[in-house]
Scaffold this active site. Structure first.
Site, PDB file in Angstrom:
ATOM      1  N   ASP A  85       0.844  -1.185   0.000  1.00  0.00           N
ATOM      2  CA  ASP A  85       0.000   0.000   0.000  1.00  0.00           C
ATOM      3  C   ASP A  85       0.893   1.253   0.000  1.00  0.00           C
ATOM      4  O   ASP A  85       1.885   1.306   0.729  1.00  0.00           O
ATOM      5  CB  ASP A  85      -0.842  -0.042   1.275  1.00  0.00           C
ATOM      6  CG  ASP A  85      -1.965   0.950   1.223  1.00  0.00           C
ATOM      7  OD1 ASP A  85      -3.119   0.505   1.180  1.00  0.00           O
ATOM      8  OD2 ASP A  85      -1.686   2.184   1.211  1.00  0.00           O
ATOM      9  N   LYS A 172       8.727  13.679 -28.814  1.00  0.00           N
ATOM     10  CA  LYS A 172       8.529  13.175 -30.179  1.00  0.00           C
ATOM     11  C   LYS A 172       9.462  13.885 -31.154  1.00  0.00           C
ATOM     12  O   LYS A 172       9.523  15.115 -31.165  1.00  0.00           O
ATOM     13  CB  LYS A 172       7.078  13.437 -30.623  1.00  0.00           C
ATOM     14  CG  LYS A 172       6.059  12.517 -29.976  1.00  0.00           C
ATOM     15  CD  LYS A 172       4.665  12.915 -30.455  1.00  0.00           C
ATOM     16  CE  LYS A 172       3.601  12.070 -29.814  1.00  0.00           C
ATOM     17  NZ  LYS A 172       3.071  11.014 -30.664  1.00  0.00           N
ATOM     18  N   ASP A 225      -7.038  17.042 -21.431  1.00  0.00           N
ATOM     19  CA  ASP A 225      -6.282  15.854 -21.849  1.00  0.00           C
ATOM     20  C   ASP A 225      -5.190  16.202 -22.855  1.00  0.00           C
ATOM     21  O   ASP A 225      -4.066  15.719 -22.737  1.00  0.00           O
ATOM     22  CB  ASP A 225      -7.251  14.825 -22.446  1.00  0.00           C
ATOM     23  CG  ASP A 225      -6.591  13.480 -22.722  1.00  0.00           C
ATOM     24  OD1 ASP A 225      -5.699  13.094 -21.938  1.00  0.00           O
ATOM     25  OD2 ASP A 225      -6.964  12.816 -23.706  1.00  0.00           O
ATOM     26  N   HIS A 230      -0.245  18.894 -24.710  1.00  0.00           N
ATOM     27  CA  HIS A 230       0.370  18.555 -25.998  1.00  0.00           C
ATOM     28  C   HIS A 230       0.219  19.678 -27.035  1.00  0.00           C
ATOM     29  O   HIS A 230       1.175  20.059 -27.706  1.00  0.00           O
ATOM     30  CB  HIS A 230      -0.253  17.289 -26.596  1.00  0.00           C
ATOM     31  CG  HIS A 230      -0.213  16.089 -25.686  1.00  0.00           C
ATOM     32  ND1 HIS A 230       0.770  15.886 -24.763  1.00  0.00           N
ATOM     33  CD2 HIS A 230      -1.038  15.012 -25.588  1.00  0.00           C
ATOM     34  CE1 HIS A 230       0.551  14.745 -24.126  1.00  0.00           C
ATOM     35  NE2 HIS A 230      -0.542  14.198 -24.606  1.00  0.00           N
TER      36      HIS A 230
HETATM   37  C1  BG6 Z   1      -2.409  11.155 -24.247  1.00  0.00           C
HETATM   38  C2  BG6 Z   1      -3.888  11.355 -24.071  1.00  0.00           C
HETATM   39  O1  BG6 Z   1      -1.689  12.049 -23.436  1.00  0.00           O
HETATM   40  O2  BG6 Z   1      -2.056  11.359 -25.603  1.00  0.00           O
HETATM   41  C3  BG6 Z   1      -4.667  10.442 -25.008  1.00  0.00           C
HETATM   42  O3  BG6 Z   1      -4.244  11.081 -22.728  1.00  0.00           O
HETATM   43  C4  BG6 Z   1      -4.195  10.611 -26.440  1.00  0.00           C
HETATM   44  O4  BG6 Z   1      -6.067  10.695 -24.917  1.00  0.00           O
HETATM   45  C5  BG6 Z   1      -2.677  10.467 -26.493  1.00  0.00           C
HETATM   46  O5  BG6 Z   1      -4.815   9.607 -27.229  1.00  0.00           O
HETATM   47  C6  BG6 Z   1      -2.144  10.754 -27.896  1.00  0.00           C
HETATM   48  O6  BG6 Z   1      -0.791  10.462 -27.946  1.00  0.00           O
HETATM   49  P1  BG6 Z   1      -0.115  10.039 -29.325  1.00  0.00           P
HETATM   50  O7  BG6 Z   1       1.332   9.897 -28.996  1.00  0.00           O
HETATM   51  O8  BG6 Z   1      -0.752   8.754 -29.724  1.00  0.00           O
HETATM   52  O9  BG6 Z   1      -0.403  11.134 -30.298  1.00  0.00           O
END
Ligand code: BG6
Length: 458
Positions: A85, A172, A225, A230
């Site tokens: 835990d 990336k 998200d 991103h």
């Molecule tokens: C993640 C998200 O951070 O990135 C997902 O939580 C999304 O919802 C993913 O699908 C996309 O990542 P990639 O590398 O597949 O473009």
């Protein structure tokens, strides 16, 4: 702490989804490349044993990229497991034992943020945090206030220089290339501003839904998200000023500066959508208003970008899985020679990697008319390219923070989206395999609509 190589990698959440999909493949790749020569200790509370974890690792690799028997044998021999835990001091006592004298481990928290505080306290109380690094995953909070609270929790024990926040887009290759392509080519910089650029669009389209992550997604939605992190990182690389090469934090400083220059988003610049059927997903409320699609228009209040609209469109259940940036240039004079905007720079970031420059050339024949063409470079990945997780975990263990999000950058990015969180606008339903709700078209009406996505290159 110094930039010494971490001498153990601990990952919390060892039996979880992230470990299964991303971490084991990265660990195998690091082992193959000779970048992981230290004990690797999984921690979880699942009643599993080390043998179970090894079996799970093999299973994960079989599904995600394949088992490399030689590398797997090495990794498997380095693997340790602590079952316990996260709130129990005995878990950390067992971890200390497994660390077996390692003096500067890296702790990777591949667990939900609500468990961060408990784990960080456990690490501190047991002495496991001393001279250690901590690697954390997005989401870094749910809004500005919770991000600040999360940072305070982390900083109670770890200095910012020991914190590695993963936004895997920064790991990336094609995303890093945005920055390098801009500043390594003389022809681009003179036109990369409000005098020549008409608009910038980024589309992150995914043809699949929430893939069993309904419960997670209910807490997130497209804005939290992928847009707050991103997509804003992509805008950061596209729009920032040139970092200097003379000090290590320069890229972070420029990222923060550009995020702070983006005007906080207004609900008028937002269209949210939800794909039909989302509410039937497991873990999703029957009356959920969480968005699975968001389109936004951003304004960057800088000398370089004033007046140039930036658009982001991201969604699940769209017609294709593609991420693409389209920078549309202003029409040339004598634009009667062009029927529409075909002067552009296009960066396809995935699934294929393309840089395309849209231009017009004379159509062969007697008439003095032009037709569109595209000068194109297609990158064909060669066998053993590093994927984002492999690169980022390796960098973290080496203490290289360049590709990680810094605290002030994360907070500045939250400040951009803050006014559009919390159901700021209605959510419109859309059918799967369409480009989201029709209302999103109004956002780009003045710039000729959304431009995405040509079919994937053969
Ligand atoms: C993640 C998200 O951070 O990135 C997902 O939580 C999304 O919802 C993913 O699908 C996309 O990542 P990639 O590398 O597949 O473009």
């Amino acid at each position: 702490m110094s930039a010494a190589l971490s001498d153990a990698l601990v990952f919390f959440g060892a039996t979880g989804d992230l470990a299964y999909k991303m971490i084991f493949p990265a660990l195998q790749a690091m082992t193959r490349r000779g970048r992981l020569d230290v004990p690797v200790i999984g921690v979880a509370k699942s009643g599993a044993t080390l043998a179970d974890l090894r079996a799970r690792a093999r299973d994960s690799l079989a599904r995600h990229g394949g088992v490399d028997e030689q590398a797997f044998a090495k990794l498997s021999a380095r693997l340790r497991y602590v079952d316990g835990d996260y709130g129990d001091p005995a878990t950390y006592a067992a971890l200390r034992q497994e660390l077996d004298g390692a003096t500067h481990p890296a702790h990777y928290l591949a667990i939900p943020p609500r468990a961060f505080g408990t784990v960080i306290e456990g690490l501190a109380a047991s002495g496991c945090a001393r001279d250690a690094r901590v690697i954390v995953e997005k989401p870094f909070g749910r809004d500005l206030a919770s991000a600040q609270a999360l940072n305070a929790t982390i900083h109670r024990v770890f200095d910012e220089s020991s914190v590695f926040r993963i936004d895997h887009y920064l790991g990336k290759e094609p995303v890093q290339n945005l920055l390098l392509f801009r500043f390594a080519n003389t022809f681009l910089e003179p036109i990369w501003n409000r005098n020549y650029v008409a608009s910038v669009q980024i589309t992150m389209a995914e043809s699949f839904g929430v893939q069993g992550r309904g419960r997670f997604y209910e807490e997130a939605g497209a804005i939290r998200d992928v847009i707050q992190n991103h997509m804003l990182q992509v805008i950061g690389f596209l729009a920032m000023e040139a970092p200097t090469t003379t000090y290590a934090e320069s890229i972070h400083d420029e990222q923060v500066k550009i995020f702070r220059t983006i005007r906080p988003l207004s609900p008028d610049d937002l269209v949210r959508g939800q794909f039909r059927g989302y509410r039937n997903e497991e873990g999703v409320a029957p009356d959920s208003t969480v968005e699975t699609f968001a389109a936004v228009r951003l304004h960057i209040d800088s000398w370089r970008w004033d007046g140039v609209p930036f658009f982001i469109r991201a969604g699940k259940c769209l017609p294709t899985t593609t991420t693409e940036v389209m920078v549309t240039l202003k029409r040339p004079p004598l634009s009667h020679l062009a029927d529409n905007d075909t002067n552009y720079v296009r960066f396809r970031l995935s699934p294929d990697v393309v840089i395309g420059i849209g231009a017009r050339v004379k159509r062969p024949g007697e008439e003095m008319v032009t037709e569109p063409t595209e000068l194109k470079v297609v990158h064909k990945p060669e066998g053993d390219e590093m994927d984002a997780y492999e690169r980022l975990l390796g960098d973290a263990m080496e203490g290289d923070r360049t590709l990680f999000a810094r605290q002030d950058g994360v907070e500045a990015a939250w400040a951009v989206v803050e006014p559009i969180l919390h159901d700021a606008t209605p959510v419109y339903e859309y059918d799967c395999s369409t480009w989201g709700p029709g209302q999103a078209d109004a956002l780009t009406a003045d710039v000729g609509g959304w431009h995405c996505c040509a079919p994937v290159s053969p």
